[in-house]
Scaffold this active site. Sequence first.
Site, PDB file in Angstrom:
ATOM      1  N   CYS B  10       0.852  -1.186   0.000  1.00 59.01           N
ATOM      2  CA  CYS B  10       0.000   0.000   0.000  1.00 59.01           C
ATOM      3  C   CYS B  10       0.897   1.249   0.000  1.00 59.01           C
ATOM      4  O   CYS B  10       2.083   1.148   0.324  1.00 59.01           O
ATOM      5  CB  CYS B  10      -0.946   0.005   1.200  1.00 59.01           C
ATOM      6  SG  CYS B  10      -0.126  -0.236   2.779  1.00 59.01           S
ATOM      7  N   CYS B  13       3.366   1.860   2.810  1.00 59.47           N
ATOM      8  CA  CYS B  13       4.546   1.000   2.922  1.00 59.47           C
ATOM      9  C   CYS B  13       5.666   1.542   2.043  1.00 59.47           C
ATOM     10  O   CYS B  13       6.840   1.510   2.411  1.00 59.47           O
ATOM     11  CB  CYS B  13       4.212  -0.424   2.495  1.00 59.47           C
ATOM     12  SG  CYS B  13       2.616  -0.994   3.079  1.00 59.47           S
TER      13      CYS B  13
END
Lengths: 333, 87
Positions: B10, B13
């Site tokens: 995502c 991250c």
Amino acid sequence: MNLFVWINDVFLKMTWLYDSVGTVLGWFGLTHDSVLGAVLHFFLYDTIKIFILLSVLIFTVSTIQSYFPPERSRRILGRFKGIWGNLIGALLGTITPFCSCSSIPLFIGFTSAGLPIGVTFSFLISSPLVDLASILLLASVFNWKIALAYVVVGVLLAVFSGTIISKLHLEDQVASFAFNKPAFELDEETLTRKQRVSFAVDAVKDIVRKVWLYVLIGVGLGALIHNVVPEPLITGLLGQDKWYSVPLATLVGVPLYADIFGTLPIAEALVAKGAGIGTALSFLMGVTALSLPSMVLLSKVVKPKLLTIFAVIVTIGIMVIGFLFNAFGLGLL
Amino acid sequence: MIIKVLGTGCPNCLKLEASARIAAKELGLEAEIVKVTKIEEITAYGIMRTPGLVVDEKVVSYGKVLNPTEVKVLLEKVSAPGRLSGV
């Protein structure tokens, strides 16, 4: 006028904002006599109101949430058995922060700690469906009775669906690695007041960045429904006396992905144009509780059979709630 | 030193991974940065909120998108004892 009504009008309904937007539009000759004036009035008032409420609410709510990280919720839940686990799970779901990209680690974190999968599902259902911010937003758009009724049925739906999933004993429908004990024990972190504030500020930024487009689209559609779509079309399709309005609204809402901030303006406009309150709530719940993207995520740990059961139970529950509100909910408006 | 960024990919991250790279570079650490994207491996570290940051197999942060300065503080904390024993 009593104090409660005054606070409600000024801070939640923001009647002053409604009037000032109308006044400003009036300077440009855009009154409610023209469709454009009416559409712009709804759009500007609702957009500004939602962004003000969103920022203040998310900040307040996130500060409360910072006291309930998922690690703590998991520990609290370990103490409750049976339906109490589902109930507490659903209630904690309303205050535990988690972003949808964390739903899988959270799911596994719960099951690997030995929590029943039904309790985890109660948590996962109530988390997007009922959160503290949505309650205040519903009170702003509709009223307090509707907001409270929404919370009660939302939590009941989460408890009920989770309980059924527990009773069906579908543990074999969850990927086996979800039951592995983690190799590491983590310390629960304690936050200082300053860290809580910065957590809340980050949450506001994060959520505004994530939802602003949905809010604009939602309010835009709401403005069109409010002022352009002919009323007979709405009452004919979605009127509270039409039995098919609830399944229709639910099935349209379920695959869609948006959050409650973007969906509420649509529900608001639908009700204003004669849709049943139950029909509008079904749409709202369908959009927030279930969506294609979240199902795709869940399918990484949950096998198709359980995923289907989950979706079917929640969908039926949402329809039942819609029918009940259409039958008995008029007194709430 | 091995720094692992735990996350399914995502946006948060990716941001944390970038912070970790900058922090390691600015501290002049010989660090290998590994992305852990498999859900089984992520949850084996016991975290429930991504992104997670693991330094030499120890979870140092989870659920937070740290900026480079914050990562530096964590890295210094972890690597400090090693430096002392090296003296």
